[in-house]
Design a protein around this motif. Structure first.
Motif, PDB file in Angstrom:
ATOM      1  N   LEU A   1       9.701   4.008   6.954  1.00  0.00           N
ATOM      2  CA  LEU A   1       8.742   5.076   7.250  1.00  0.00           C
ATOM      3  C   LEU A   1       8.535   5.868   5.955  1.00  0.00           C
ATOM      4  N   TYR A   2       7.271   5.933   5.521  1.00  0.00           N
ATOM      5  CA  TYR A   2       6.898   6.619   4.283  1.00  0.00           C
ATOM      6  C   TYR A   2       6.279   7.950   4.678  1.00  0.00           C
ATOM      7  N   ALA A   3       6.935   9.043   4.311  1.00  0.00           N
ATOM      8  CA  ALA A   3       6.355  10.363   4.547  1.00  0.00           C
ATOM      9  C   ALA A   3       5.833  10.906   3.224  1.00  0.00           C
TER      10      ALA A   3
ATOM     11  N   THR B   1      -6.270   7.433  -7.025  1.00  0.00           N
ATOM     12  CA  THR B   1      -6.013   5.994  -7.201  1.00  0.00           C
ATOM     13  C   THR B   1      -4.907   5.600  -6.232  1.00  0.00           C
ATOM     14  N   GLY B   2      -4.461   4.357  -6.305  1.00  0.00           N
ATOM     15  CA  GLY B   2      -3.289   3.934  -5.539  1.00  0.00           C
ATOM     16  C   GLY B   2      -2.007   4.557  -6.069  1.00  0.00           C
ATOM     17  N   GLY B   3      -2.055   5.090  -7.303  1.00  0.00           N
ATOM     18  CA  GLY B   3      -0.866   5.698  -7.922  1.00  0.00           C
ATOM     19  C   GLY B   3      -0.728   5.220  -9.354  1.00  0.00           C
TER      20      GLY B   3
ATOM     21  N   GLN C   1       8.250  10.930  -6.565  1.00  0.00           N
ATOM     22  CA  GLN C   1       6.940  11.588  -6.686  1.00  0.00           C
ATOM     23  C   GLN C   1       5.970  10.656  -7.395  1.00  0.00           C
ATOM     24  N   ASP C   2       4.831  10.439  -6.719  1.00  0.00           N
ATOM     25  CA  ASP C   2       3.752   9.598  -7.243  1.00  0.00           C
ATOM     26  C   ASP C   2       2.790  10.474  -8.062  1.00  0.00           C
ATOM     27  N   HIS C   3       1.884   9.865  -8.789  1.00  0.00           N
ATOM     28  CA  HIS C   3       0.813  10.566  -9.516  1.00  0.00           C
ATOM     29  C   HIS C   3      -0.491   9.902  -9.131  1.00  0.00           C
TER      30      HIS C   3
ATOM     31  N   PHE D   1       1.322   9.521   6.566  1.00  0.00           N
ATOM     32  CA  PHE D   1       2.414   8.584   6.823  1.00  0.00           C
ATOM     33  C   PHE D   1       1.959   7.194   6.412  1.00  0.00           C
ATOM     34  N   ASN D   2       2.876   6.415   5.844  1.00  0.00           N
ATOM     35  CA  ASN D   2       2.631   4.996   5.651  1.00  0.00           C
ATOM     36  C   ASN D   2       3.736   4.226   6.348  1.00  0.00           C
ATOM     37  N   CYS D   3       3.491   2.930   6.559  1.00  0.00           N
ATOM     38  CA  CYS D   3       4.428   2.138   7.380  1.00  0.00           C
ATOM     39  C   CYS D   3       5.198   1.141   6.540  1.00  0.00           C
ATOM     40  N   ARG D   4       5.467   1.503   5.268  1.00  0.00           N
ATOM     41  CA  ARG D   4       6.004   0.551   4.282  1.00  0.00           C
ATOM     42  C   ARG D   4       6.494   1.327   3.079  1.00  0.00           C
ATOM     43  N   LEU D   5       7.100   0.607   2.123  1.00  0.00           N
ATOM     44  CA  LEU D   5       7.482   1.238   0.860  1.00  0.00           C
ATOM     45  C   LEU D   5       6.230   1.644   0.086  1.00  0.00           C
ATOM     46  N   GLY D   6       6.331   2.680  -0.728  1.00  0.00           N
ATOM     47  CA  GLY D   6       5.213   3.082  -1.573  1.00  0.00           C
ATOM     48  C   GLY D   6       5.077   2.174  -2.782  1.00  0.00           C
ATOM     49  N   ASP D   7       3.881   2.160  -3.334  1.00  0.00           N
ATOM     50  CA  ASP D   7       3.595   1.437  -4.565  1.00  0.00           C
ATOM     51  C   ASP D   7       2.817   2.413  -5.443  1.00  0.00           C
ATOM     52  N   PRO D   8       3.368   2.988  -6.485  1.00  0.00           N
ATOM     53  CA  PRO D   8       4.513   2.554  -7.286  1.00  0.00           C
ATOM     54  C   PRO D   8       5.869   3.200  -6.972  1.00  0.00           C
ATOM     55  N   GLU D   9       6.033   3.903  -5.835  1.00  0.00           N
ATOM     56  CA  GLU D   9       7.343   4.538  -5.587  1.00  0.00           C
ATOM     57  C   GLU D   9       8.485   3.512  -5.533  1.00  0.00           C
ATOM     58  N   ALA D  10       8.230   2.344  -4.930  1.00  0.00           N
ATOM     59  CA  ALA D  10       9.293   1.326  -4.832  1.00  0.00           C
ATOM     60  C   ALA D  10       9.813   0.950  -6.214  1.00  0.00           C
TER      61      ALA D  10
HETATM   62  N1  GLY Z   1       1.707   5.366  -3.808  1.00  0.00           N
HETATM   63  C1  GLY Z   1       1.067   5.652  -2.588  1.00  0.00           C
HETATM   64  C2  GLY Z   1       1.197   4.632  -1.565  1.00  0.00           C
HETATM   65  O1  GLY Z   1       1.938   3.681  -1.680  1.00  0.00           O
HETATM   66  O2  GLY Z   1       0.520   4.752  -0.554  1.00  0.00           O
END
Ligand code: GLY
Ligand code: AMP
Length: 436
Positions: free
Chosen positions: A273-275, A230-232, A216-218, A290-299
């Motif tokens: 695949l990022y859902a 923000t981006g997270g 879970q991102d914030h 959807f994103n096509c990559r790892l999340g940032d900061p989820e990774a």
């Molecule tokens: N943390 C959200 C993203 O990577 O798109």
């Protein structure tokens, strides 16, 4: 056997976490990162090539005889880096341009979801020249509502609007004043989803799935989820809301039908695949993005939890094989706190000198994002999100406390952080302790 030669593309906190993990799994590999940052330089060789410079990245892969390219950010994927490298016979982990449209065009993602019957917010798409039609549509839309630039906007293209007036102003800013450039020429207007957000990341060859720990991102800048998107600003994993039953539904109702629809359209998706999901009060998941990559900061929380096998899974998918299942042990928890610059996300101030503690507590790793090292060795702020402080521990509460304390021990002028990362999970953990 010759050492594996790996190139990671990108230079943020996600790419530092990727390099850190690839180094942990492959102590002998020749590991490169382009362009990297002072953090990746500790575990890899940085190449001074921008992440969107497709020609020079392809040349570098050639020159260094790279066996595996791992692409971190969305932009090079949307520009067709993976197609270019594959055409040259190279193993690359990340989708081609056609499948990357799932992130690069929210209008396309909505079309795919509608065709696949995937649950998501009701929406309408408006193209260039359709501002009047979009304004008429929002005038009759219940509040709140969400206006999104369809194209890539560095995580800032979605505006949650409390009122129709705000939505109209956002539409004018995007479509007439072009506040997001070409990304806002097409907009998606959608209804507001209530619930709790969660990220599910799946390694896939286009059909089979290997799930990473749910996170879970914030997204909001301020504590209590207030202020601008923000981006997270921080993340944690795993999420106790993500029961095996819920993850099963996400696979059946969301991931598999989406991948099938992309195959049907001749745009098979391979990579991560990022859902981005909203879980409503009944526990039903629907797709926010959807994103096509790892999340940032989820990774930065997901990768440190993995027991092993990521390199093998990336390599297998990059070579056209199946994703190997990813093991993550029960009873380990990760929390990351983002240290941002003053003025982030709109106008981050750069240049401040950063003071890191001489040693870090057990289980704490500092991933670099927007940093730069001067010729004299001074570490300085060079971007909006500066550092990510990840703690791994045997309980969620311990990981949360350690991440926050270690983040507070790092100093630079303008340091901005949230001290409540994981507040929803802390509430759940507290409640289950009280009812146990
Ligand atoms: N943390 C959200 C993203 O990577 O798109
Ligand atoms: P996106 O760029 O689509 O991921 O949107 C960024 C953030 O805006 C999401 O992480 C949510 O917090 C919020 N958001 C986007 N769409 C919706 C929606 N339909 N309902 C509620 N919140 C949303």
């Amino acid at each position: 056997m010759a050492a594996l030669r790996i190139l990671v593309v990108g230079g943020g906190g996600r790419e530092h976490a990727l390099c850190w993990l690839l180094r942990r799994e492959n102590p002998d590999a020749d590991l490169y990162c382009a362009p990297g940052n002072p953090g990746t330089a500790e575990v890899a060789t940085n190449l001074p090539i921008a992440a969107d410079d497709v020609d020079r990245l392809a040349d570098a892969a050639d020159m260094h005889g790279i066996d595996l390219v791992v692409v971190g950010p969305e932009l090079p994927l949307a520009l067709g880096l993976a197609d270019r490298l594959r055409a040259e016979g190279r193993a690359v982990f990340g989708p081609g341009r056609a499948a990357a449209q799932l992130e690069a065009s929210k209008a396309f993602a909505k079309e795919v979801m509608a065709a696949a019957g995937v649950p998501t917010a009701a929406s309408r798409t408006f193209g260039a020249g359709e501002l009047a039609a979009a304004l008429a549509y929002v005038a009759g839309h219940p509040e709140p509502l969400v206006v999104k630039a369809s194209g890539l906007a560095a995580g800032k293209g979605a505006v949650v609007c409390a009122t129709r007036e705000e939505a109209a102003a956002t539409l004018r800013a995007m479509m007439a004043e072009r506040a997001f450039g070409a990304a806002g020429d097409t907009v998606v207007v959608e209804s507001f989803l209530e619930g709790e957000e969660m990220t599910v990341l799946a390694i896939t060859d286009g059909e089979a799935l290997a799930l990473l720990p749910p996170s879970q991102d914030h997204k909001r800048l301020g504590e209590g989820d207030t202020g601008p998107n923000t981006g997270g600003m921080g993340a944690y994993a795993p999420v106790s809301l993500a029961t095996p039953e819920l993850l099963g539904r996400v696979e059946r109702e969301i991931l598999r039908p989406t991948l099938a629809e992309l195959r049907r359209r001749g745009a098979p998706f391979s990579g991560v695949l990022y859902a981005g999901l909203m879980i409503d009060a009944t526990g039903a998941p629907s797709v926010v993005e959807f994103n096509c990559r790892l999340g940032d900061p989820e990774a930065q929380v997901v990768l440190p939890l993995v027991a092993g096998g990521v390199t093998a899974s990336f390599l297998s998918v990059a070579r056209g094989g199946l994703p190997m299942p990813i093991a993550y042990p029960d009873g380990t928890f990760a929390v990351t706190t983002v240290l941002a610059a003053r003025g982030y996300p709109d106008r981050p101030e750069k240049g401040a000198a950063i003071t890191l503690p001489a040693s870090l507590p057990e289980g704490v790793t500092v991933f670099h994002a927007g940093t730069v090292r001067d010729a004299d060795g001074t570490l300085r702020v060079a971007g909006g999100r500066v550092l990510n402080v990840t703690a791994v521990a045997a309980s969620f509460a311990e990981a949360q406390a350690k991440s926050r304390a270690a983040a507070e021990a790092i100093h630079f002028d303008g340091r901005t952080l949230r001290r409540d990362i994981g507040w929803r999970e802390a509430g759940r953990v507290g409640r289950s302790a009280r009812t146990a």
